[in-house]
Design an enzyme around this catalytic site. Structure first.
Site, short mmCIF file in Angstrom:
data_model
loop_
_atom_site.label_atom_id
_atom_site.label_comp_id
_atom_site.label_asym_id
_atom_site.label_seq_id
_atom_site.Cartn_x
_atom_site.Cartn_y
_atom_site.Cartn_z
N HIS A 184 73.82 -15.22 5.58
CA HIS A 184 74.48 -16.48 5.95
C HIS A 184 75.35 -16.91 4.78
O HIS A 184 74.87 -17.14 3.67
CB HIS A 184 73.46 -17.57 6.27
CG HIS A 184 74.10 -18.86 6.71
ND1 HIS A 184 74.42 -19.12 8.02
CD2 HIS A 184 74.49 -19.95 5.99
CE1 HIS A 184 74.98 -20.32 8.11
NE2 HIS A 184 75.03 -20.85 6.89
N CYS A 185 76.64 -16.98 5.02
CA CYS A 185 77.60 -17.32 3.96
C CYS A 185 77.80 -18.84 3.93
O CYS A 185 78.25 -19.43 4.92
CB CYS A 185 78.93 -16.61 4.21
SG CYS A 185 80.15 -16.92 2.91
N VAL A 186 77.46 -19.44 2.80
CA VAL A 186 77.60 -20.89 2.66
C VAL A 186 79.06 -21.30 2.67
O VAL A 186 79.44 -22.31 3.26
CB VAL A 186 76.90 -21.36 1.36
CG1 VAL A 186 77.09 -22.85 1.17
CG2 VAL A 186 75.43 -21.01 1.41
N GLY B 246 80.24 -21.10 6.18
CA GLY B 246 79.52 -21.99 7.07
C GLY B 246 79.01 -21.29 8.30
O GLY B 246 78.69 -21.94 9.30
N THR B 247 78.90 -19.98 8.26
CA THR B 247 78.41 -19.21 9.40
C THR B 247 77.76 -17.93 8.90
O THR B 247 77.85 -17.60 7.71
CB THR B 247 79.56 -18.86 10.36
OG1 THR B 247 79.02 -18.25 11.55
CG2 THR B 247 80.54 -17.91 9.73
#
Length: 344
Positions: free
Chosen positions: A190-192, A195-196
């Site tokens: 999950h890539c901060v 955001g997804t």
């Protein structure tokens, strides 16, 4: 969030106009996106404001500046395309299969199943599917569960995992993301900043974004170094602005290059970050030697599958059998080098 907070937010005209701001997670993701865009604008804008030589070069050689601005625009565009693309949610595949099962079941029963080393099931978003390595015949209510079970080798002790949050059967390589609150196909991470999640459907877009971001950061850093080399100590306040930005870009460049090389390795070996980091905790990866990549079909096929997978196609990969794992764990010989075993 308490009921009083919800009532206060519902009565606030700002949150009524922008519902995404009422969710703390979405609000944080939106702020990160704004911060990243502003950071790009500041780093590029400083060049046009401080470097008169760069502006003069834009007049004499407009193609140079046009290429830089094109890369700048494409990088930001690729960022938003990746951020707002679906990583491939299991619930979407299950719905597509169940909705169209009654239409395609008769066609599947009449079709002779084709054999394939990959043992995968390819599903389009409209519910049509092509099958290899198995036969799926079941009623509408149990079709998805039967299809997922058949992705596991016969006679194995592994069983399909049912997500306790989504209450659906997870195919191999899927994982529930607690940030997105959905199960993701070929979950990578999950890539901060995006955001997804990064999964089966947007991993290629994510790789291209990293590649473009690396090129932009490298090009901008070279322009900064060229300016400081020619104008160092001419204007101390300009140096005070550009030197910290240059240090930040160099640190970011090192991180981007390492991230690009890491994901390139994952692509060539058909792995995910989650499978590599949590290898011993994943049931279907336990007992497999570290150097063996169970889902790899050879570097060329892995690269082709990664680059030319249509965005409307989902692929559910079948777990390899014991014999296939033994073949993959066999030491390489000179004959294997001649037959390109590692590539095909």
């Amino acid at each position: 969030m308490t009921m009083a907070d919800l009532c206060r937010l519902s009565s606030d005209p700002l949150y009524r106009s922008f519902p995404c701001l009422s969710d703390p997670a979405r609000r944080s993701s939106l702020l990160l996106k704004v911060a990243l865009v502003l950071l790009h604008i500041v780093c590029a804008g400083v060049l046009f404001l401080f470097d008169g030589g760069f502006v003069e070069k834009a007049r004499t050689e407009p193609w140079y500046t046009a290429l830089y601005l094109l890369l700048f625009t494409v990088t930001l565009l690729q960022y938003f395309i990746t951020a707002y693309s679906s990583p491939g949610y299991v619930i979407d595949v299950m719905r597509a299969v169940n909705e169209q099962n009654s239409l395609f079941r008769d066609r599947t029963q009449q079709r002779q199943p084709a054999t394939s080393k990959s043992g995968s099931l390819v599903i389009s978003v409209d519910g049509s599917q092509s099958q290899s390595g198995g036969s799926f015949v079941a009623n509408d209510s149990t079709y998805w569960a039967k299809m997922v079970i058949d992705l596991y080798p016969p006679g194995t002790t592994l069983r399909a995992c049912t997500c306790s949050y989504c209450n659906i059967e997870q195919p191999p390589r899927a994982k529930h993301c607690h940030d997105c609150d959905r199960c993701v196909l070929q979950f990578d991470h999950h890539c901060v900043w995006l955001g997804t999640c990064v999964g089966q459907q947007n991993h290629c877009k994510f790789w291209w974004y990293i590649c473009e971001e690396t090129a932009l950061c490298l090009w901008t850093g070279i322009l900064y170094i060229a300016y400081l080399k020619a104008h160092i100590a001419v204007s101390w306040w300009k140096d005070l602005v550009m030197i910290p930005l240059l240090v930040f870009m160099l640190i970011s460049l090192i991180f981007l290059i390492l991230l690009l090389l890491f994901h390139s390795y994952l692509i060539l070996t058909n792995q995910t970050t989650y499978e590599l980091v949590r290898r011993r905790r994943i049931p279907y990866m336990r007992g497999i030697p570290e150097r063996v990549h169970p889902f790899s079909k050879g570097m060329c096929r892995n690269l082709y599958q990664f680059c030319f997978r249509w965005s409307s196609i989902y692929e559910l990969e079948q777990l390899p059998t014991t014999q296939e794992l033994e073949d993959k764990s066999r030491p390489f010989t000179c004959l294997d080098a001649l037959t390109c075993r590692c590539c095909c």
